[in-house]
Write a protein that holds these residues in place. Sequence first.
Motif, mmCIF file in Angstrom:
data_model
loop_
_atom_site.group_PDB
_atom_site.id
_atom_site.type_symbol
_atom_site.label_atom_id
_atom_site.label_comp_id
_atom_site.label_asym_id
_atom_site.label_seq_id
_atom_site.Cartn_x
_atom_site.Cartn_y
_atom_site.Cartn_z
ATOM 1 N N LYS A 38 0.820 -1.214 0.000
ATOM 2 C CA LYS A 38 0.000 0.000 0.000
ATOM 3 C C LYS A 38 0.858 1.271 0.000
ATOM 4 C CE LYS A 38 -3.737 0.293 2.478
ATOM 5 N NZ LYS A 38 -4.616 0.849 1.463
ATOM 6 N N ASP A 42 -0.858 3.265 -2.990
ATOM 7 C CA ASP A 42 -1.633 4.476 -2.701
ATOM 8 C C ASP A 42 -1.126 5.700 -3.477
ATOM 9 O OD1 ASP A 42 -3.351 3.030 -1.072
ATOM 10 O OD2 ASP A 42 -2.426 3.686 0.801
ATOM 11 N N TYR A 57 -9.510 -1.107 -9.956
ATOM 12 C CA TYR A 57 -9.076 -2.022 -8.885
ATOM 13 C C TYR A 57 -9.756 -3.356 -9.118
ATOM 14 C CZ TYR A 57 -8.746 -3.909 -4.066
ATOM 15 O OH TYR A 57 -8.531 -4.707 -2.963
ATOM 16 N N ARG A 59 -10.620 -6.578 -7.586
ATOM 17 C CA ARG A 59 -10.795 -7.084 -6.220
ATOM 18 C C ARG A 59 -11.194 -8.548 -6.249
ATOM 19 N NH1 ARG A 59 -9.907 -7.926 -1.384
ATOM 20 N NH2 ARG A 59 -11.547 -7.836 0.151
ATOM 21 N N GLU A 64 -8.374 -7.800 3.457
ATOM 22 C CA GLU A 64 -9.062 -6.507 3.460
ATOM 23 C C GLU A 64 -8.812 -5.806 2.126
ATOM 24 O OE1 GLU A 64 -11.051 -5.000 5.846
ATOM 25 O OE2 GLU A 64 -10.996 -6.999 6.747
ATOM 26 N N PRO A 65 -9.779 -5.037 1.648
ATOM 27 C CA PRO A 65 -9.548 -4.313 0.385
ATOM 28 C C PRO A 65 -8.303 -3.438 0.471
ATOM 29 C CG PRO A 65 -11.847 -4.146 1.048
ATOM 30 C CD PRO A 65 -11.108 -4.781 2.204
ATOM 31 N N LEU A 67 -7.787 -0.905 -1.613
ATOM 32 C CA LEU A 67 -8.197 0.450 -1.961
ATOM 33 C C LEU A 67 -9.635 0.683 -1.535
ATOM 34 C CD1 LEU A 67 -6.801 0.562 -5.608
ATOM 35 C CD2 LEU A 67 -5.672 1.368 -3.521
ATOM 36 N N SER A 68 -9.927 1.918 -1.165
ATOM 37 C CA SER A 68 -11.286 2.308 -0.795
ATOM 38 C C SER A 68 -11.951 2.992 -1.976
ATOM 39 C CB SER A 68 -11.254 3.286 0.388
ATOM 40 O OG SER A 68 -10.632 2.691 1.488
ATOM 41 N N PRO A 69 -13.285 2.889 -2.055
ATOM 42 C CA PRO A 69 -13.977 3.607 -3.132
ATOM 43 C C PRO A 69 -13.661 5.097 -3.070
ATOM 44 C CG PRO A 69 -15.477 2.107 -1.999
ATOM 45 C CD PRO A 69 -14.202 2.130 -1.199
ATOM 46 N N GLN A 70 -13.447 5.685 -4.251
ATOM 47 C CA GLN A 70 -13.149 7.111 -4.352
ATOM 48 C C GLN A 70 -13.411 7.552 -5.784
ATOM 49 O OE1 GLN A 70 -8.720 7.822 -4.080
ATOM 50 N NE2 GLN A 70 -8.769 5.652 -3.553
ATOM 51 N N ILE A 75 -14.056 -0.099 -9.279
ATOM 52 C CA ILE A 75 -13.760 -1.323 -8.531
ATOM 53 C C ILE A 75 -14.625 -2.444 -9.096
ATOM 54 C CG2 ILE A 75 -13.782 -2.470 -6.285
ATOM 55 C CD1 ILE A 75 -13.452 0.319 -5.008
ATOM 56 N N ASP A 107 -5.618 -7.240 -6.518
ATOM 57 C CA ASP A 107 -5.458 -7.807 -5.189
ATOM 58 C C ASP A 107 -4.250 -8.738 -5.185
ATOM 59 O OD1 ASP A 107 -7.309 -6.649 -3.500
ATOM 60 O OD2 ASP A 107 -8.845 -8.175 -3.811
#
Length: 176
Positions: A38, A42, A57, A59, A64-65, A67-70, A75, A107
């Motif tokens: 990360k 990131d 992304y 997945r 755990e993911p 990356l977070s949604p943004q 995704i 991933d």
Amino acid sequence: MSAFEPILCGHPGVDEVLDSIRLGDNVVWQVTTLEEFKCFADPFVKQAIADGRNLIYMRFGNHEPLLSPQPGLKIYEFDPNEGFETFTVNIRSRITEEGFDAFYVFDSLSSLQSVWYTDLMMGNFFRLTCPYLFILDTVAYFPLLRGRHSYDAVAKIRDTTQLLLDVHSGNGKLYL
């Protein structure tokens, strides 16, 4: 865009050491933990979004993911429990739909080992996916957990990827 165009990865030190990554590069980060990955993924995501890239992304991991949604990040979720062939075809279909010049974060390849019960299948997945990404002038980041795979599986990945980078940590620092 032209093939082999230099790409900023969001981490100036890495750009300097590698003389930039290039369109077509598949970058495998061999790490001890996904947190180490990360630290590189990131900034890559932030840079790709700032540059207006088509960022995806992929997945599929049991972790755990990453990356977070943004905004600016697509995704897509895949299920490796569907089996090697179905999973690989579904990933390839998505890559085909996204087309040329897309940027990817996948991933952990290592998570495929526990689903398919062999890391050689993980290596086979990579050998089928990586050249196709290269043809489409994409840039793709893949984490691989160190010490979890046979020499043969890592050799398949090493012989296929454009960049296999070994990351180590110690004394609160990361070493490439």
